[in-house]
Write a protein that holds these residues in place. Structure first.
Motif, mmCIF file in Angstrom:
data_model
loop_
_atom_site.group_PDB
_atom_site.id
_atom_site.type_symbol
_atom_site.label_atom_id
_atom_site.label_comp_id
_atom_site.label_asym_id
_atom_site.label_seq_id
_atom_site.Cartn_x
_atom_site.Cartn_y
_atom_site.Cartn_z
ATOM 1 N N PHE A 4 0.887 -1.154 0.037
ATOM 2 C CA PHE A 4 0.063 0.103 -0.166
ATOM 3 C C PHE A 4 0.894 1.105 0.039
ATOM 4 O O PHE A 4 1.812 1.463 0.735
ATOM 5 N N SER A 5 0.545 2.259 -0.759
ATOM 6 C CA SER A 5 1.454 3.553 -1.208
ATOM 7 C C SER A 5 0.575 4.647 -1.250
ATOM 8 O O SER A 5 1.238 5.654 -1.293
ATOM 9 N N ASP A 168 9.458 12.816 1.508
ATOM 10 C CA ASP A 168 8.941 11.302 2.050
ATOM 11 C C ASP A 168 7.745 10.848 1.349
ATOM 12 O O ASP A 168 6.867 11.425 0.992
ATOM 13 N N PRO A 169 7.714 9.370 1.073
ATOM 14 C CA PRO A 169 6.543 8.771 0.549
ATOM 15 C C PRO A 169 5.380 8.579 1.699
ATOM 16 O O PRO A 169 5.708 8.694 3.014
ATOM 17 N N LEU A 170 4.140 8.463 1.282
ATOM 18 C CA LEU A 170 2.964 8.522 2.243
ATOM 19 C C LEU A 170 3.469 7.408 3.351
ATOM 20 O O LEU A 170 3.203 7.638 4.502
ATOM 21 N N LEU A 375 5.140 5.889 9.266
ATOM 22 C CA LEU A 375 4.095 6.857 8.726
ATOM 23 C C LEU A 375 4.544 7.998 9.995
ATOM 24 O O LEU A 375 4.984 8.044 10.912
ATOM 25 N N SER A 376 4.101 9.117 9.416
ATOM 26 C CA SER A 376 4.086 10.282 10.232
ATOM 27 C C SER A 376 3.030 11.414 10.158
ATOM 28 O O SER A 376 2.229 11.330 9.160
ATOM 29 N N LEU A 377 2.633 12.098 11.175
ATOM 30 C CA LEU A 377 1.543 12.921 10.987
ATOM 31 C C LEU A 377 1.878 14.197 9.998
ATOM 32 O O LEU A 377 1.151 14.659 9.474
ATOM 33 N N ALA A 378 3.143 14.569 10.115
ATOM 34 C CA ALA A 378 3.580 15.666 9.066
ATOM 35 C C ALA A 378 3.340 15.117 7.782
ATOM 36 O O ALA A 378 3.113 16.026 6.759
ATOM 37 N N ARG A 379 3.690 14.149 7.351
ATOM 38 C CA ARG A 379 3.334 13.658 5.951
ATOM 39 C C ARG A 379 1.999 13.452 5.544
ATOM 40 O O ARG A 379 1.578 13.601 4.604
ATOM 41 N N THR A 380 1.158 13.015 6.749
ATOM 42 C CA THR A 380 -0.122 13.062 6.364
ATOM 43 C C THR A 380 -0.761 14.442 6.413
ATOM 44 O O THR A 380 -1.636 14.670 5.354
ATOM 45 N N ALA A 381 -0.194 15.486 6.867
ATOM 46 C CA ALA A 381 -0.682 16.911 6.596
ATOM 47 C C ALA A 381 -0.226 17.183 5.284
ATOM 48 O O ALA A 381 -0.954 18.091 4.641
ATOM 49 N N GLU A 382 0.864 16.711 4.576
ATOM 50 C CA GLU A 382 0.962 16.935 3.125
ATOM 51 C C GLU A 382 -0.121 16.559 2.249
ATOM 52 O O GLU A 382 -0.676 17.040 1.461
#
Length: 451
Positions: A4-5, A168-170, A375-382
């Motif tokens: 999953f990506s 970063d990737p998701l 995973l990271s919250l910051a990448r989810t923000a993007e």
């Protein structure tokens, strides 16, 4: 390999319901898509395990998905504790806005020590006026606390950590290896995760959302916390379907017990910052030795590379750092930070973590290698910032009686009602035989092994 990506295509699942959370950002669209990601990966697992004759259809109720991004539990005749400490919140400093997160005693003590005041909100507000937001943020973090200055999207994308996160990737998949899944004869098309043992070492809020999701499809989730730990404002919402136990991991006996639990787990989900597990003696080499066939998923706040990769953080702080609260301020024509209407970064990351677990299980069931997911919250923000809004009709701000399951839930605090499930995958619909319980009310054992 097809781990999953990315969010699934909108035409790959069925949606019902309309409306949107009022926001500058596509919060409701993210809610529906993140639920669909769970559905997509669960359908792949059901197919890989031959639990159904064909590929299950995925259906997401858009309204309910949006509501699950808020509180899923409504007390009947009693109130849940406040989510926030009295000092927590947004403050105006000498040159801008900053958010203090003081829900944990040690974080509150750090902020008050830097400011040189007692725990009084007015005193904090007055002391803050003498500080620049950058200096205060740095000072509180250096003291072991957590705070975030409000940055614009442009400022964040030009910041060293913002630049790192944007690359970063998701889902960061690391360290490929082959695993052998344990046979689970209990698994069915209706309860495809029955018999799956999930060890949960996460705190508010993303990690617990991921494990609550897995429990909803039949997994046995064992959450471990340090003795006396509590998160009173959120536990009734996210302990649903779980056994919650205390263990002192700083004691030899507690650490030994955790290692025993890990050795018997199929899935390990944790929210430790880089290096924290190593400090406990649970290096990757050790984890591979104890549980060579585990699926492992983890998260942090600010990403896994860059100068802030070890920085503590929470959804509300990442919204301030990443420019979301500032963009919301401009959208609302407000004179103060305007965050998302719900903690969408937490919730979205939680569902993405659950999807990552299911993806790894499906790959392993198909004989392919898997990896550890980061995973990271910051990448989810993007992801949130890039997602286009499509729902423009009807505001979703609160649940109605029709949104709740009719049968009451006898939680550890009192009777209440839970939102109806938002996701169906073929014959599988989310349900939780175990009501929400207080932390530390179970023993640190796998119940399926104690019968």
């Amino acid at each position: 390999m097809s781990l999953f990506s990315a969010l699934p295509a909108a035409d790959s699942y069925k949606t019902t319901g309309k409306g949107a959370r009022p926001s500058a950002f596509a919060v409701s669209e993210l809610a529906t898509a993140s639920f669909a990601a769970v559905g997509q990966e669960l359908a792949r697992l059901v197919t890989a395990l031959n639990l159904a004759p064909g590929t299950p259809e995925i259906s997401v109720d858009h309204r309910l998905a949006s509501l699950w991004y808020g509180f899923s539990f409504k007390p009947d005749g009693w109130d849940m504790p406040s989510l926030w400490d009295a000092v927590a919140g947004d403050y105006q400093a000498s040159d801008g806005w900053i958010r203090l997160h003081t829900n944990l005693p040690r974080h509150k003590a750090a902020a008050l020590k830097v400011l040189g005041v007692q725990g009084n909100r007015d005193a904090v507000a007055q002391a803050l006026k003498e500080w620049s937001i950058a200096d205060l943020e740095a000072a509180i973090v250096a003291e072991g606390g957590v705070a975030a200055a409000m940055r614009s999207r442009t400022e964040w994308l030009e910041h060293p950590q913002g630049r790192s996160v944007s690359r970063d990737p998701l889902i960061g998949w690391q360290n490929p290896r082959h695993i052998t899944l344990r046979d689970r004869p209990q698994a069915t098309a209706r309860r495809p995760l029955a018999g799956l043992r999930v060890l949960d070492l996460t705190r508010v809020l993303a990690g617990p959302v991921s494990t609550r999701t897995l429990a909803g499809f039949g997994a046995e989730v064992l959450r471990i916390d340090p003795p006396g730990w509590d998160e009173p404002g959120v536990i009734p919402d996210i302990s649903l379907g779980k056994h919650c136990a205390y263990l002192d991991l700083k004691s030899p006996d507690g650490l030994t017990k955790l290692q025993d639990l890990l050795a018997q787990a199929d899935v390990f989900i944790h929210g430790y910052r880089p290096g924290a597990l190593d400090a406990l003696g649970l290096t990757k080499i050790k984890r591979d030795k104890l549980a060579p066939n585990r699926v492992e998923v983890t998260l942090n706040a600010y990403g896994w590379q860059g100068p802030w990769s070890t920085r503590r953080g929470f959804d509300s702080l990442v919204q301030m750092s990443a420019g979301i609260a500032d963009a919301g301020r401009a959208w609302a024509k407000a004179d103060k930070p305007t965050p998302l209407p719900v903690q969408a970064l937490d919730h979205a990351t939680g569902y993405l973590m659950a999807a990552a677990v299911l993806s790894a299980l499906a790959e392993a069931a198909s004989g392919s290698s898997i990896m550890l997911a980061q995973l990271s919250l910051a990448r989810t923000a993007e992801l949130q910032a890039a997602l286009a809004k499509s729902e423009t009709q009807g505001d979703i701000t609160g649940a109605s009686a029709a949104d709740y399951i009719q049968q009451p839930e006898e939680s550890g605090w009192g009777t209440g009602h839970r939102l109806k499930p938002a996701l169906t995958v073929g014959a599988a619909q989310m349900s939780w035989p175990l009501p929400a319980s207080k932390l530390g009310t179970s023993q640190p054992i796998w119940s399926s092994l104690s019968i």
